[in-house]
Design a protein around this motif. Structure first.
Motif, mmCIF file in Angstrom:
data_model
loop_
_atom_site.group_PDB
_atom_site.id
_atom_site.type_symbol
_atom_site.label_atom_id
_atom_site.label_comp_id
_atom_site.label_asym_id
_atom_site.label_seq_id
_atom_site.Cartn_x
_atom_site.Cartn_y
_atom_site.Cartn_z
ATOM 1 N N THR A 243 -26.013 -26.236 59.059
ATOM 2 C CA THR A 243 -27.398 -26.720 59.089
ATOM 3 C C THR A 243 -27.658 -27.654 57.914
ATOM 4 N N THR A 244 -28.714 -28.435 58.028
ATOM 5 C CA THR A 244 -29.119 -29.324 56.937
ATOM 6 C C THR A 244 -29.417 -28.519 55.680
ATOM 7 N N GLU A 245 -30.030 -27.368 55.857
ATOM 8 C CA GLU A 245 -30.362 -26.513 54.720
ATOM 9 C C GLU A 245 -29.096 -26.059 53.990
ATOM 10 N N GLU A 246 -28.044 -25.749 54.741
ATOM 11 C CA GLU A 246 -26.784 -25.328 54.124
ATOM 12 C C GLU A 246 -26.140 -26.478 53.350
ATOM 13 N N TYR A 247 -26.142 -27.676 53.952
ATOM 14 C CA TYR A 247 -25.617 -28.841 53.260
ATOM 15 C C TYR A 247 -26.364 -29.064 51.943
ATOM 16 N N ASN A 248 -27.695 -29.059 52.018
ATOM 17 C CA ASN A 248 -28.511 -29.341 50.846
ATOM 18 C C ASN A 248 -28.376 -28.260 49.778
#
Length: 616
Positions: A243-248
């Motif tokens: 997810t984008t949250e994991e990347y960030n």
């Protein structure tokens, strides 16, 4: 005591004092060895079948005994026989892992044998007076203990161990410098820094405090066995599983940024060199980005183990703002602290560079707001990429540059400027200055804007130098609005103007190349233009450089507006035979003020201006 099967003292001294530059590396090496031991047993279980072993059974444990000053790294991997101890630990630079890889075709993607040289184990002597290895080979009944105090030699004797696997016990040196390696916080940080993505759980007894106690009482302290490492890195997962949250979150935790990145690039490349990468484009420049202290580079991992924190060879200077991680099986130096210069490294770097450029182009085309934010933070570096390469990076970088358009009142690319050029326009016009607002009111723009041509604002010191190296865009040359050849010549010079200009030139001497009376600076009485290759802004930049003992001078032209009342006054004074010296000095000083050039004797200039006001 047995002797090592090599030039033991010299070699071991080299291991401890020369090969490794960073003492904390020892923990990474021991954890990598433990991982290799587990991988070997896991591979063997796949071959044999029906062993009752599963991947979830394996683990690595780190244990601290502060009283005994010991640090132990344990695994339940394949273990070693007495012969293995002789061959692998009795011979320095003998790699059991390397032999294992050579003798087995490792096709199982979960098998990541890390060791290459067989020297990692000996890094333990950097921090220890004594090292013991208690081990029991899988399928064997007898365990053995190998022990050594260093280069003098080693002993092997029978020992006891309940299950297969290996304990490496370090007796830390009795020096304050090494106390930190007995601290929970330090060990957890080292595991996360170097071995966070080893694919087996690394466990350690960790302390927790419960502060929910009655006032005045001490918090309740408890200890439990915790897994410290993350094991599965995001870059090894499929993109649709992250997810984008994991990347960030990974970006913020790894690179210590409070702001989400502008963009994330997830790469998985198979070909001449196989590698995976996770690249981030930050939203803002670090405080020291444009300084000598800033170090570029990507974190380089091999099979989940960090080898170097900043591998500068993986990034070109013009993309040095990119942060990220590359994971590959690549040739390392003996200590595994740095990588060897190799074709593989160049292949990865080229692939990374192309992917970054592609991402920047996509942002520019599809999310202009984000790209402009990125460019305001790092555009200067892209310009330096053209300048420092003497224009060799022109084709790669020129379409990523943005400049403020006076006519369109927004930032545009060179292509966007080119596409809006009028049919009769010969050149791409630009003006240099400290701010866009200052450039927009420059007298030199008047004639160009009157013709309906646009002007690009260059506000960085490197801008004009980069343009010189670029030369042209789609065969349209760049022209500074200060220049004498602007691609149009509709200004008639009469004899009277020529005589007046000559007199003023004589009065000003070599401070100006010439004086010109023209109609090119509409609405303004006077300004400087230039002849030759050096503009006034270039003169400022070059002369501000440290160590420049030979000042550079632009060939300045004092441009006087034929249609202004000032010019009419000059002609009247000239016709009446009046001394023009005071007028010439005032006009020269005003031109200096417009360009922000320091005036040597400002009080004299003010006196001349006041005197002229008083006369009128």
């Amino acid at each position: 005591m047995k002797q090592f099967k090599s030039e033991s003292k010299k070699v071991l001294d080299l291991m401890i004092n020369s090969i490794y530059t960073n003492k904390e590396i020892f923990l990474r090496e021991l954890l990598s060895n433990a991982s290799d031991a587990i991988d070997k047993l896991y591979y063997k279980s796949l071959q044999l079948g029906n062993t009752g072993l599963s991947r979830g059974d394996f683990k690595i444990t780190v244990t601290v005994n502060k009283e005994a000053r010991t640090l132990t790294v344990s695994d339940n991997g394949i273990g070693m026989t007495e012969k293995d101890l002789e061959n692998n630990l009795g011979t320095i630079a003998k790699s059991g892992s390397q032999d294992f890889k050579a003798n087995n075709e490792l096709k199982e993607e979960d098998i990541n044998i890390i060791g290459q040289f067989g020297v990692g184990f000996y890094s333990g002597f950097m921090v220890s007076d004594k090292v013991e290895v208690v081990t029991k080979a899988y399928g064997e009944e007898q365990a053995f203990k190998w022990s050594s105090n260093g280069a003098e030699g080693y002993d092997i004797e029978s020992a006891s161990r309940l299950e297969h696997g290996t304990d490496v016990i370090l007796y830390l040196k009795n020096d304050e410098e090494y106390n930190k390696f007995l601290e929970e916080y330090t060990l957890k940080e080292l595991v996360k820094k170097y071995s966070n993505y080893i694919t087996y759980p690394i466990q350690m007894m960790c302390t927790k405090y419960d502060y929910n106690v009655p006032e005045g009482e001490e918090p309740v302290k408890t200890q439990s066995l915790e897994t410290i490492n993350s094991m599965i890195p995001l870059w090894k997962k499929a993109k649709n599983q992250v997810t984008t949250e994991e990347y960030n979150s990974l970006y913020k935790d790894t690179f210590y940024d409070s702001e989400d990145p502008i963009s994330t690039i997830h790469m998985s490349v198979e070909g001449v060199v196989d590698f995976k990468a996770l690249l981030y484009i930050p939203a803002k420049a670090p405080y020291n980005y444009y300084s000598k202290e800033y170090e570029k580079g990507l974190k380089l991992y091999t099979n989940g183990v960090m080898i170097t924190e900043k591998c500068k060879d993986l990034l070109p200077d013009h993309f040095s703002f990119v942060k990220g991680i590359v994971d590959t099986d690549i040739e390392l130096n003996l200590s595994r602290e740095t990588v060897q210069k190799s074709k593989s490294l160049s292949v990865i770097a080229n692939s990374v560079e192309k992917k970054i450029k592609q991402e920047l182009e996509n942002l520019l085309a599809k999310d202009r707001e984000k790209y402009e934010k990125l460019f305001h933070a790092f555009g200067l570096q892209l310009k330096f990429g053209i300048y420092t390469s003497y224009g060799m990076n022109k084709d790669q970088l020129q379409d990523l540059l943005l400049y403020y358009s006076v006519k369109q009142e927004k930032f545009v690319t060179l292509k966007e400027y080119f596409d809006c050029m009028k049919d009769d326009q010969k050149f791409i016009y630009y003006a240099t200055g400290k701010t866009v607002e200052g450039i927009k009111v420059m007298p030199q723009l008047a004639k160009i804007l009157e013709k309906g041509y646009d002007v690009l604002c260059m506000t960085d010191d490197v801008d004009e130098f980069a343009l010189r190296f670029m030369g042209n865009y789609n065969e349209k040359e760049y022209r500074n609005v200060y220049g004498d050849d602007l691609g149009f010549d509709d200004d008639e010079v009469n004899e009277t103007d020529a005589e007046l200009a000559s007199v003023i030139k004589d009065l000003l001497g070599d401070r100006v190349e010439k004086v010109r009376i023209s109609n090119r600076i509409k609405g303004h009485p006077v300004c400087f233009t230039t002849e030759g290759d050096v503009s006034i802004e270039m003169e400022k930049v070059l002369n501000a450089m440290p160590g420049n003992n030979n000042p550079i001078k632009a060939r300045k032209v004092l441009e006087i507006n034929r249609e202004s009342e000032v010019c009419a006054k000059l002609k009247s004074a000239f016709d009446s035979g009046e001394n023009l010296n005071e007028y010439a000095e005032v006009l020269f000083g005003l031109a200096q003020m417009i360009e922000g050039i320091s005036i040597e004797k400002p009080t004299e200039l003010v006196a001349k201006i006041c005197n002229l006001i008083a006369k009128n």
